[in-house]
Design an enzyme around this catalytic site. Structure first.
Site: not given
Length: 836
Positions: A243, A259, A369-370, A399, A401, A414, A449, A497, A499, A605, A732, A758, A787
Site C-alpha cells: 500500500d 498495488e 472421426h465424424n 471425415e 459423410d 450422420h 463416406e 480416400k 472407393k 478401415s 480451497i 487447503n 482435487d
C-alpha cells in the site's frame, strides 16, 4: 446537524471523485501505453486504422430473416470495437463493445454456419431478402469469430460469430485487413503481459462496486478465490507493504490494481527455488554468469553454454538494474524457472525434426472421426466450424459423410439420425481450402463416406476440382515406386480416400460421362439409366469396412446398391473415382491375401471391435500389414454419445489413422495431444523403428530389458492451480498429482503423490516417483492434477500429456491445460526429470 451531514457527504463525494479520478488516470496511462505500442506496430496500416476510427454502417446478420443495421467504430485507444443501432436513441439500447483481445479470427466471405445456412437457401451467392441490404454480395461479407476469455481459455468449440455485411467490397476489405492486423498485435501484447493482465482481470472481477480499489478483507476474499490460504497477520504485513499510495475506501486502507499485483507477487515465495538458487550462489544474493552456467550444465544438462548466452538469459529475466552487471537475483531466477526456457517439452521437438521422406505408411497421422459434429452422433449439430477446429488442432485426416441433398447439392451429416446437415461445397470452400495448410504443410486426407447418387457424386467431384484446384492431388498411382510416397512428396496436397472403380470401368465411365456432358450441351437427351449404371458399378466387396458397427442399414442406403448375378453392386461416379489414387479404400479379406496382392496403395478401415480382435490375436500380422499399407481405425457405432476408443493399442500395432471424436475431450484425446504435440505439431509422427523395420515384431510379447529406461520424476510443487467449476468463494482445493504411463502393455501404470490440504496457490509435494519404462519409443506420460474429495469424484484441475522422448532433463516447468488442450496459464507444476 443538516449542514454537518451535508458537509460530510460532500467531503465523501470529493474523496470518492478524487479516487475515481486517480484510478482513471492510472488506467488511462496503461491504455495509452498499450495504444502507443499498438500505434508503433501499426504504422503500415495507418490509413486503415484511420478509416475504422471514423466508423461504418454495417448490417449484422443473425439469421435469414433477422438483419440489423448498426454503426461500428474502432476505439483505438481502448482497443475495442463499439457498435450501436443507427436509429435508436441511447435510452433505448446502450452502446455495445467487442474487445479486440476476444477476437479469435476474422474471415472474409461466407465462412460461418449462419452465412452457409443463408447460402443453402439460394442458388447464387448474391442474395435479396426482406429486411436485408438491397444486394448482398459475398465479397462484401465478413465474420468476426469470438472466443471469449474463460477459465478454460480461448479455444475448443466455445466460439460464436458476428456476421456482417459492408456496403461494398472496399469497406469490407478495410475492416478485414484492419482487424486481422489488430488481432495479431493484441495477441503479441497479451503474450508479453499475460501474467499481470490475468491478475488485473481477477482484480476487476473482485471490484464489484467498480471504484478501482480493494480493501484488506476484499483482497483476502480474492486470495481465497485464487486458492490462496494465508494467515491474517502475514497477509496484513504484505498488504501494508504494498500500500504505497495510502488510498482508502471509506475508513479502510485499499489497494489499486497495480498495488494488488505487487501484493500478489510478494506472496510468490518459492522456498524450493530458493534452495536451488542458494546451492549455486553459496548463499549469496546474486548469481553470476559463471554460476548460472554451472546450473544450466549441471542440472539442466545443456551443452555449449557460453558466457554470452548466460548474459542474454540474465538480460531477459532479471527485473533489476543488476542485469547490466551480468547478475541474476532470486526474483530473476523465479522468472527464469517459470518461463519457456525451462519447459518440460523439448524445444527442438516443437519444430518438424523427424525424417519426412519415408513412405506414408511409416507415420502416425492425426485423424478425426465424424469431423463435422460439434456434439453426439444422434442429435448433435453439424458445422463447418468443426472442420476448422480440427484442422487448427493439427488434424491431417478429416471425415466427410456424404448424402444426397434435397436441392441437388450433396450434404454432410450422420445418416439416419437427427444431426443437422451442412453442404458439402461449404465444407470444401470454407474450411478445407483456407485451413488445409494453415497449421501444417503436410498432406491432408479427406476420408469420404459416399452414400450419394451418381449425379450428386458428380457434383462432389466438380466441387473438389473447381474449389481446390491444384491443391487436390489427381495424378494416377505410379506402381513402379513399390511403396507409398512420403509426406514430403505430398507436401501441400490433398488426397482423397474413397472407393474406386476398376481401371477399365473408370475409363469407360469417364468416356460416357464426357459424351453425356457434350450431348447435354448440344441439347440431346442423356443415355439410358441402365447404361450409366453399368459404367458406374463396383463390387461392394471392394468397399471399406467403415459402416458403423452394429448399426442397421437404412432402406435408402440399401437402395443405393444394385444386385447383379447375386453380387451386391455399389454405384460410383467415374469422375469421382478418377480423383482417388494413393489411398484407395478396399474391403479387407485377410493379412495373407493383402501380403500376396501387394497393393500398397490400397487401404482398409476397421471398426473398433474388429481391430481389437486383430490386436489380441494377430498383432504381429497387423504390424506387418501396416508397414506397407495404411489402415484406419474408427470408434464403435455403439458409442452414440461420441465417446472415444483408446488409440494406444492401435498405435502399438502401427495403425496410422486412428480416428477420434475431437469434440469429445477425455483420456483418449489427451493421449492424442501427447502423441501429436511432437514433430512441430504437423500431424505426422514417425513410427518407432521396430514398427518400420523388415524384422518381425510382436508388440504383445514381453519386451525384456533391451530398451529399458528408469524415469526419476520428482514432483516438487505447483502454482496457481485452478478451482473446479462451481466452487464457492471459500472453497480451497486439496490437490494431488497422478502420473499415468501408457504405451506398451508392460509399461501401463499409475503413480501419485500425497494430497496437499487447503492449498491450490503454491502446493509443495516434494515426492520422488520411480517409473520403469521398458519401451520408451511407445511411451506416453500424462501428468494430472486432481482435487481430493471425500464425497464425490476427484475432479481434474489440469493436465499435460507428452511422449517420453520429448522430456527435458533437470528442473522443469509443466504448463497445465484443460481437457480440450487449452492453456490454463498461469497454472503449472514444477518438477525434476532424470532418465537412467
Amino acid at each position: 446537524m443538516g449542514c454537518a451531514k451535508s458537509s460530510l457527504r460532500q467531503r465523501s463525494y470529493t474523496l470518492a471523485d478524487e479516487l475515481k479520478a486517480h484510478n482513471a488516470t492510472v488506467r488511462r496511462a496503461e491504455r495509452e501505453h498499450e495504444s502507443q505500442e499498438a500505434v508503433e506496430r501499426s504504422k503500415s496500416v495507418e490509413d486503415v486504422i484511420s478509416f475504422l476510427k471514423k466508423g461504418t454502417l454495417l448490417w449484422k446478420v443473425k439469421s435469414l430473416s433477422k438483419w440489423y443495421r448498426r454503426k461500428y467504430t474502432l476505439d483505438f485507444e481502448h482497443l475495442k470495437i463499439n457498435y450501436e443501432p443507427s436509429h435508436k436513441p441511447v435510452c433505448v439500447e446502450k452502446s455495445t463493445t467487442l474487445d479486440i483481445s476476444d477476437i479469435h479470427d476474422v474471415r472474409k466471405g461466407w465462412k460461418t454456419d449462419i452465412f452457409n445456412r443463408i447460402a443453402s437457401k439460394v442458388e447464387k451467392r448474391i442474395v435479396k431478402m426482406p429486411n436485408s441490404p438491397p444486394l448482398v454480395d459475398e465479397r462484401n461479407c465478413f465474420s468476426i469469430i469470438i472466443g471469449r476469455r474463460a477459465r478454460s481459455g480461448i479455444g475448443g468449440t466455445n466460439k460464436s460469430s458476428v456476421d456482417l455485411v459492408a456496403p461494398d467490397e472496399h469497406v469490407c476489405d478495410m475492416w478485414v485487413r484492419g482487424l486481422q492486423h489488430l488481432v495479431a498485435v493484441v495477441r503479441s501484447l497479451e503474450q508479453e503481459k499475460n501474467y499481470d493482465r490475468w491478475l488485473k482481470r481477477q482484480f476487476q472481477s473482485a471490484d464489484r462496486d467498480h471504484n478501482g480499489v480493494l480493501t484488506f478483507d476484499e483482497c483476502l476474499d480474492l486470495l481465497k478465490q485464487l486458492n490462496i490460504q494465508l494467515d491474517k497477520d502475514s497477509a496484513r504485513q504484505l498488504f501494508d507493504a504494498a500500500d504505497t499510495d495510502k488510498r482508502t475506501k471509506g475508513d479502510e486502507a485499499a489497494l489499486d490494481d497495480q498495488e494488488f499485483v505487487a501484493f500478489y507477487h510478494s506472496l510468490l515465495q518459492r522456498p524450493e527455488l530458493e534452495v536451488i538458487f542458494n546451492r549455486y550462489t553459496n548463499n549469496e544474493k546474486l548469481m553470476t554468469t559463471e554460476e548460472l552456467a554451472d546450473f544450466l550444465r549441471g542440472e539442466q544438462k545443456m551443452k555449449d553454454v557460453s558466457s554470452d548466452f548466460c548474459r542474454e538469459v540474465i538480460e531477459t529475466y532479471e527485473p533489476s538494474e543488476s542485469k547490466y552487471q551480468g547478475l541474476l537475483s532470486l526474483d530473476g531466477f523465479h522468472m527464469l524457472m517459470s518461463s519457456k526456457q525451462v519447459h518440460i517439452f523439448n524445444p527442438e521437438h516443437s519444430l518438424v525434426y523427424q525424417d519426412m521422406k519415408q513412405p506414408l505408411a511409416h507415420y502416425f497421422i492425426a485423424s478425426s472421426h465424424n469431423t463435422y459434429l460439434l456434439g453426439n452422433q444422434l442429435t448433435g449439430m453439424s458445422s463447418v466450424e468443426a472442420y476448422i477446429i480440427a484442422l487448427q488442432k493439427g488434424c491431417r485426416c478429416v471425415e466427410l459423410d456424404c448424402w444426397d441433398g434435397d436441392d441437388g447439392e450433396p450434404i454432410i451429416y450422420h445418416g439416419y439420425t437427427l444431426t443437422s446437415k451442412i453442404r458439402f461445397c461449404d465444407v470444401i470452400s470454407d474450411a478445407i481450402k483456407p485451413y488445409a495448410f494453415q497449421y501444417s504443410e503436410y498432406p491432408l486426407i479427406l476420408s469420404m463416406e459416399n452414400h450419394c447418387s451418381v449425379r450428386q457424386q458428380e457434383k462432389m467431384a466438380h466441387h473438389l476440382k473447381t474449389i481446390l484446384g491444384d491443391m487436390l492431388y489427381v495424378l494416377p498411382v505410379d506402381e513402379s515406386l513399390g511403396a507409398l510416397p512420403s509426406p514430403e512428396d505430398f507436401r501441400k496436397k490433398i488426397l482423397l480416400k474413397a472407393k474406386k472403380l476398376p481401371a477399365d470401368k473408370e475409363k469407360t465411365g469417364l468416356g460416357a460421362f464426357q459424351q453425356k456432358v457434350g450431348e447435354l450441351i448440344d441439347g440431346k437427351p442423356p443415355p439410358p439409366a441402365q447404361e450409366q449404371d453399368e459404367a458406374c458399378t463396383v463390387d461392394d466387396s471392394e468397399s471399406d469396412c467403415s459402416a458403423p458397427e452394429d448399426e442397421a442399414v437404412g432402406k435408402e442406403q440399401q437402395q443405393r446398391h444394385h444386385h447383379v448375378k447375386g453380387k451386391k453392386k455399389k454405384m460410383i461416379a467415374p469422375v469421382l473415382s478418377s480423383l482417388v489414387n494413393y489411398i484407395k479404400a478396399v474391403h479387407f479379406h485377410s493379412f495373407d491375401a493383402s501380403l500376396a496382392a501387394d497393393l500398397w496403395w490400397t487401404m482398409s478401415s476397421f471398426g473398433e471391435s474388429k481391430a481389437l480382435g486383430f490386436v489380441d490375436q494377430q498383432a504381429a500380422a497387423l504390424v506387418e500389414y501396416n508397414k506397407r499399407q495404411l489402415s484406419r481405425i474408427y470408434p464403435s457405432g455403439k458409442r452414440q454419445n461420441s465417446s472415444n476408443l483408446n488409440p494406444v493399442p492401435f498405435w502399438n500395432t502401427g495403425c496410422q489413422i486412428v480416428a477420434l471424436n475431437y469434440q469429445s475431450p477425455g483420456k483418449s484425446t489427451s493421449y492424442n495431444q501427447g502423441m501429436f504435440r511432437r514433430n512441430g505439431g504437423c500431424g505426422f509422427v514417425l513410427k518407432p523403428a521396430v514398427l518400420r523395420s523388415p524384422d518381425w515384431f510382436d508388440p504383445t510379447a514381453s519386451p525384456g530389458d533391451m530398451f529399458r529406461r528408469t524415469l526419476q520424476l520428482r514432483i516438487i510443487s505447483g502454482s496457481c492451480i485452478p478451482k473446479p467449476p462451481g466452487s464457492s468463494l471459500y472453497d480451497i482445493i486439496d490437490p494431488y498429482v497422478c502420473v499415468y504411463v501408457t504405451g506398451h502393455p508392460a509399461d501401463e501404470g499409475k503413480f501419485k503423490t500425497d494430497v496437499v490440504k487447503n492449498n491450490g496457490f503454491n502446493p509443495v509435494w516434494e515426492e520422488q516417483l520411480t517409473i520403469p519404462v521398458h519401451m520408451p519409443d511407445f511411451c506416453l506420460l500424462e501428468l494430472v492434477v486432481r482435487d481430493h474429495s471425500t464425497t464425490g469424484s476427484n475432479y481434474v484441475l489440469g493436465h499435460y500429456c507428452m511422449h517420453f522422448d520429448d522430456l527435458m532433463p533437470g528442473y522443469r516447468y509443466v504448463p497445465l491445460e484443460d481437457v480440450e488442450g487449452n492453456s490454463l496459464s498461469p497454472a503449472s507444476l514444477f518438477v525434476h526429470v532424470s532418465v537412467q
